[in-house]
Design an enzyme around this catalytic site. Structure first.
Site, PDB file in Angstrom:
ATOM      1  N   ARG A  83      -2.377  -7.954  14.404  1.00 36.53           N
ATOM      2  CA  ARG A  83      -3.552  -7.110  14.605  1.00 36.53           C
ATOM      3  C   ARG A  83      -3.951  -7.100  16.064  1.00 36.53           C
ATOM      4  O   ARG A  83      -4.070  -8.142  16.695  1.00 36.53           O
ATOM      5  CB  ARG A  83      -4.719  -7.641  13.753  1.00 36.53           C
ATOM      6  CG  ARG A  83      -6.061  -7.007  14.026  1.00 36.53           C
ATOM      7  CD  ARG A  83      -6.145  -5.595  13.445  1.00 36.53           C
ATOM      8  NE  ARG A  83      -7.415  -4.983  13.773  1.00 36.53           N
ATOM      9  CZ  ARG A  83      -8.506  -5.067  13.008  1.00 36.53           C
ATOM     10  NH1 ARG A  83      -8.470  -5.718  11.879  1.00 36.53           N
ATOM     11  NH2 ARG A  83      -9.616  -4.459  13.379  1.00 36.53           N
ATOM     12  N   ARG A  92      -4.156   0.241  12.536  1.00 33.03           N
ATOM     13  CA  ARG A  92      -4.045  -1.211  12.537  1.00 33.03           C
ATOM     14  C   ARG A  92      -3.025  -1.698  11.502  1.00 33.03           C
ATOM     15  O   ARG A  92      -2.861  -1.081  10.455  1.00 33.03           O
ATOM     16  CB  ARG A  92      -5.398  -1.883  12.312  1.00 33.03           C
ATOM     17  CG  ARG A  92      -6.058  -1.769  10.964  1.00 33.03           C
ATOM     18  CD  ARG A  92      -6.970  -0.553  10.773  1.00 33.03           C
ATOM     19  NE  ARG A  92      -7.857  -0.179  11.843  1.00 33.03           N
ATOM     20  CZ  ARG A  92      -9.098  -0.623  11.994  1.00 33.03           C
ATOM     21  NH1 ARG A  92      -9.589  -1.489  11.147  1.00 33.03           N
ATOM     22  NH2 ARG A  92      -9.837  -0.178  12.976  1.00 33.03           N
ATOM     23  N   ASP A  95      -6.294  -5.036   8.206  1.00 36.84           N
ATOM     24  CA  ASP A  95      -7.737  -5.201   8.267  1.00 36.84           C
ATOM     25  C   ASP A  95      -8.154  -5.948   7.000  1.00 36.84           C
ATOM     26  O   ASP A  95      -7.769  -5.539   5.900  1.00 36.84           O
ATOM     27  CB  ASP A  95      -8.346  -3.792   8.247  1.00 36.84           C
ATOM     28  CG  ASP A  95      -9.729  -3.726   8.822  1.00 36.84           C
ATOM     29  OD1 ASP A  95     -10.220  -4.749   9.323  1.00 36.84           O
ATOM     30  OD2 ASP A  95     -10.322  -2.633   8.770  1.00 36.84           O
ATOM     31  N   ASP A  97     -11.617  -7.238   5.306  1.00 38.51           N
ATOM     32  CA  ASP A  97     -13.081  -7.208   5.400  1.00 38.51           C
ATOM     33  C   ASP A  97     -13.691  -7.957   4.227  1.00 38.51           C
ATOM     34  O   ASP A  97     -13.338  -7.688   3.073  1.00 38.51           O
ATOM     35  CB  ASP A  97     -13.598  -5.762   5.343  1.00 38.51           C
ATOM     36  CG  ASP A  97     -13.288  -4.975   6.600  1.00 38.51           C
ATOM     37  OD1 ASP A  97     -13.179  -5.592   7.676  1.00 38.51           O
ATOM     38  OD2 ASP A  97     -13.157  -3.737   6.487  1.00 38.51           O
TER      39      ASP A  97
HETATM   40  N1  ROI Z   1      -9.517   4.867   6.579  1.00 38.10           N
HETATM   41  C1  ROI Z   1      -8.875   4.524   5.438  1.00 38.10           C
HETATM   42  N2  ROI Z   1      -8.486   5.488   4.607  1.00 38.10           N
HETATM   43  N3  ROI Z   1      -8.650   3.226   5.113  1.00 38.10           N
HETATM   44  C2  ROI Z   1      -9.038   2.212   5.919  1.00 38.10           C
HETATM   45  O1  ROI Z   1      -8.800   1.028   5.594  1.00 38.10           O
HETATM   46  C3  ROI Z   1      -9.717   2.531   7.115  1.00 38.10           C
HETATM   47  N4  ROI Z   1     -10.172   1.567   7.963  1.00 38.10           N
HETATM   48  C4  ROI Z   1     -10.845   1.853   9.065  1.00 38.10           C
HETATM   49  C5  ROI Z   1     -11.143   3.272   9.494  1.00 38.10           C
HETATM   50  C6  ROI Z   1     -10.541   3.517  10.861  1.00 38.10           C
HETATM   51  C7  ROI Z   1     -12.642   3.465   9.530  1.00 38.10           C
HETATM   52  N5  ROI Z   1     -10.594   4.236   8.570  1.00 38.10           N
HETATM   53  C8  ROI Z   1      -9.940   3.893   7.416  1.00 38.10           C
HETATM   54  O2  ROI Z   1     -11.304   0.865   9.819  1.00 38.10           O
END
Ligand code: ROI
Length: 159
Positions: A83, A92, A95, A97
């Site tokens: 990352r 990325r 991610d 969260d």
């Molecule tokens: N859009 C989608 N479809 N899935 C994500 O995990 C995701 N993550 C983000 C941003 C760039 C906002 N857009 C995303 O961080």
């Protein structure tokens, strides 16, 4: 033991493998186990459109760690999987969260839980609803009612 829900997303370097690898890595986190894993979903990028489609999923963890220590482990997994934090809302490899941490509300420098954008994002609500259909987001409302308002139609279930 606290139930925690983690949102996973990737749109680089074989996203499905990135998510699978991250789930295996989360199984190795001390005092923590992976209790449930949603299907994987292909989703259109939210935010800048000049990036590949994402693969998203949600997992349920049981943990005895604090939210802050869990975050340290999740960030280490993101870093292990290459990352880079260059562009806000950019592509990325991984991610992770923290969406919900039991029924706790946390607002500090590093963490905002419930995750501030989760109620607006079909790519979070649909997989979360799959593994936790009675979910109430503290201070927001039920995931199933949010899903009806939200357009999660463009998500494609992969597994
Ligand atoms: N859009 C989608 N479809 N899935 C994500 O995990 C995701 N993550 C983000 C941003 C760039 C906002 N857009 C995303 O961080």
């Amino acid at each position: 033991m606290i139930k925690v829900y983690i949102g996973l997303g990737s749109n680089l370097d074989d996203p499905q493998s990135q998510l699978k690898k991250a789930i295996i890595a989360m199984e190795m986190v001390p005092s923590t186990s992976v209790a449930k894993t949603s299907s994987f979903y292909r989703s259109k990028p939210v935010g800048p459109q000049d990036q590949p489609n994402y693969v998203n999923a949600v997992v349920e963890l049981d943990t005895e760690l604090s939210a802050s220590v869990l975050l340290d482990y999740l960030q280490a997994i993101e870093n292990d999987q290459g990352r880079e934090r260059k562009v806000k809302w950019g592509a990325r490899t991984l991610d992770l969260d923290i969406l919900l941490f039991g029924d706790e509300i946390i607002n500090d420098d590093r963490l905002q839980i419930p995750h501030v954008e989760m109620q607006n994002r079909g790519f979070v609500l649909l997989p979360l609803n799959e593994i936790f259909s009675d979910c109430i987001i503290p201070g927001v409302g039920s995931v199933s009612s949010l899903l009806q308002q939200d357009n999660a139609d463009d998500l494609i279930k992969l597994t």
